[in-house]
Scaffold this active site. Structure first.
Site, PDB file in Angstrom:
ATOM      1  N   HIS A 215      -1.829   5.445   6.706  1.00 27.51           N
ATOM      2  CA  HIS A 215      -1.007   4.341   6.987  1.00 27.51           C
ATOM      3  C   HIS A 215       0.121   4.382   7.936  1.00 27.51           C
ATOM      4  CE1 HIS A 215      -2.624   3.011   2.676  1.00 27.51           C
ATOM      5  NE2 HIS A 215      -3.246   2.684   3.395  1.00 27.51           N
TER       6      HIS A 215
ATOM      7  N   PHE B 221      -5.483   8.095  -0.582  1.00 33.20           N
ATOM      8  CA  PHE B 221      -4.903   9.145   0.283  1.00 33.20           C
ATOM      9  C   PHE B 221      -4.006   8.338   1.436  1.00 33.20           C
ATOM     10  CE2 PHE B 221      -9.109  10.534  -0.846  1.00 33.20           C
ATOM     11  CZ  PHE B 221      -8.836  11.179  -1.990  1.00 33.20           C
ATOM     12  N   CYS B 222      -3.311   7.231   1.155  1.00 28.81           N
ATOM     13  CA  CYS B 222      -2.547   6.450   2.023  1.00 28.81           C
ATOM     14  C   CYS B 222      -3.643   6.310   3.388  1.00 28.81           C
ATOM     15  CB  CYS B 222      -1.346   7.343   2.542  1.00 28.81           C
ATOM     16  SG  CYS B 222      -0.366   7.535   1.146  1.00 28.81           S
ATOM     17  N   ALA B 223      -4.855   5.908   3.142  1.00 32.48           N
ATOM     18  CA  ALA B 223      -5.818   5.408   3.960  1.00 32.48           C
ATOM     19  C   ALA B 223      -6.696   4.543   3.394  1.00 32.48           C
ATOM     20  CB  ALA B 223      -6.388   6.672   4.820  1.00 32.48           C
TER      21      ALA B 223
END
Length: 455
Positions: free
Chosen positions: A165, A403-405
């Protein structure tokens, strides 16, 4: 225990007047400061060169039944533990800790010198060009947002949906590309996208995926970007703890990474790269240190981008820690580090493949090169259930979630949607590094085998 003596040069009270040399920092203060003794802890033995030890390797954690077990930390990709030489460097700097760039006193000059020497160390660690700026930030996200604020007006960013992100979200004008089926398709898609854009453009790409660990073809992508008059920003947060990076050899324009993933968890990251966009941009923060003068008509900012974008009192100890981590990895050499990681990664992936119902996630297939990061799912269990069981029953720390994705994890799982609170569109991530042992890996595989047998 051994003792390393570091000769620390003096420095000016103003960052705009610092030189770009590796070994000296110009000053109007006393010409030379005394040697600073730094105690370096013993290192863990290796077949080749010594590999530094990490703090917390003897940590014991409670599991069900009230027992204490030695912690198996398999969550390095989130935040790596602190290297002992890093802790020692911070401890050595603390007694003389003082203001930076603002004081004529001995402690202030010494602390300033340490801070500026850290900048030179980071520049050398990534193989930056002599005239590249090294701006200390909080982390990779902060570094990426700093560059986003510094882009020339009308710049379009090109970014893949596979990114963290931090690389997806900061841009005002952005073209997002679908997850490529193979590395050559990534190059082709970037080529076509950049060719269709008029005006300034920036290609943003990871060097190593924080979800799968897979290595991206950053040299080929940089070549394509430059052919279209674009620049490239590489998110190196997951690469630099595992592999050597040479910004100059790869012809990269900007690199960002975080100390907390590089065994220096003291709240510092860095943006390294070409100075012109940073010099022309408005200061990232407005305040002392970035300003030459303030008068009735406004403020006059420093032209030097390192001063211009580091307003306020900087995180000196974070910079010292980051530089110490860079020095420790460089002194160890990448050969023994990579050899040990690949041995453990092979053991981990083979073990996962042997457990019925466990499925490793991959964008480009099992044979594509990667660093020590593996994400997987377990049939019949949510990622959170797996992570909680590993922790509560076996003393194993892993990461679960997206995982911020989010777009990338949804793509890998074939999910149409799913936010942070949707546990069904999540995975488990095990990541390794310095301090990981064969026992940690084997304990994880055994735990997953036990868990899968209950499903």
């Amino acid at each position: 225990m051994s003792t390393l003596t570091i000769f620390t040069p003096a420095n000016t009270a103003n960052p705009a007047n610092t030189t770009s040399t590796v070994s000296t920092v110009s000053t109007a203060a006393p010409a030379v400061l005394p040697a600073v003794p730094v105690t370096v802890p013993e290192t863990r033995a290796s077949d080749d060169r010594p590999i530094p030890a990490v703090l917390g390797s003897d940590l014991e954690v409670p599991v069900r039944g009230g027992r204490l077990v030695r912690y198996a930390n398999l969550d390095y990709a989130a935040s790596a533990p602190c290297l002992e030489p890093v802790s020692a460097a911070v401890a050595a700097a603390l007694p003389a800790y003082s203001s930076v760039h603002r004081g004529a006193g001995y402690a202030s000059q010494l602390t300033t010198a340490r801070y500026e020497q850290a900048r030179h160390t980071v520049r050398a660690f990534v193989g930056a060009r002599p005239d590249d700026s090294v701006i200390f930030t909080r982390n990779t996200t902060d570094a990426t947002n700093l560059l986003a604020r510094s882009l020339p007006e009308g710049t379009t960013a090109v970014v893949f949906d596979t990114e963290h992100h931090a690389s997806l979200l900061p841009w005002e004008r952005v073209v997002r590309l679908a997850a490529p089926a193979f590395p050559g398709e990534a190059v082709r898609a970037a080529d076509e996208a950049l060719a269709s854009i008029d005006g300034p453009k920036l290609l943003v790409v990871t060097a190593a995926s924080n979800v799968t660990g897979e290595l991206w073809p950053i040299a080929a992508l940089a070549h394509i970007a430059h052919r279209h008059g674009a620049r490239v920003l590489v998110d190196a947060a997951q690469l630099v703890p595992h592999r050597r990076l040479n910004l100059t050899a790869l012809d990269l324009d900007y690199v960002a990474f975080s100390g907390h993933k590089l065994y220096a968890p003291f709240g510092t990251g860095a943006l390294i790269g070409r100075s012109d966009w940073l010099t022309d941009a408005e200061p990232y923060l407005r305040g002392g240190g970035a300003v030459k003068a303030v008068n009735d008509d406004g403020a006059e900012w420093y032209d030097d981008p390192e001063a211009r974008h580091e307003a306020g009192t900087p995180n000196v100890l974070g910079a010292v820690a980051l530089a110490a981590a860079c020095d420790a990895l460089t002194a160890t050499g990448w050969t023994p580090l990579v050899r040990e990681e690949e041995r453990l990664l092979g053991r981990l992936r083979a073990g996962l493949a042997s457990v019925p119902g466990v499925h490793e996630l991959s964008l480009w297939g099992p044979d594509h090169p990667r660093v020590g990061i593996v994400s997987f799912v377990v049939d019949g269990f949510t990622a959170r259930e797996v992570a909680e069981a590993l922790s509560g029953d076996y003393g194993i720390g892993v990461r679960d979630g997206k995982f911020c994705a989010h777009p990338f994890v949804r793509h890998l799982l074939g999910a149409k949607d799913g936010g942070c609170d949707d546990v069904t569109a999540s995975a488990v991530r095990a990541s390794i590094g310095i301090g990981t042992t064969s026992e940690h890996v084997d304990r994880l595989i055994g735990a997953l085998r036990d868990l899968a047998s209950r499903g």
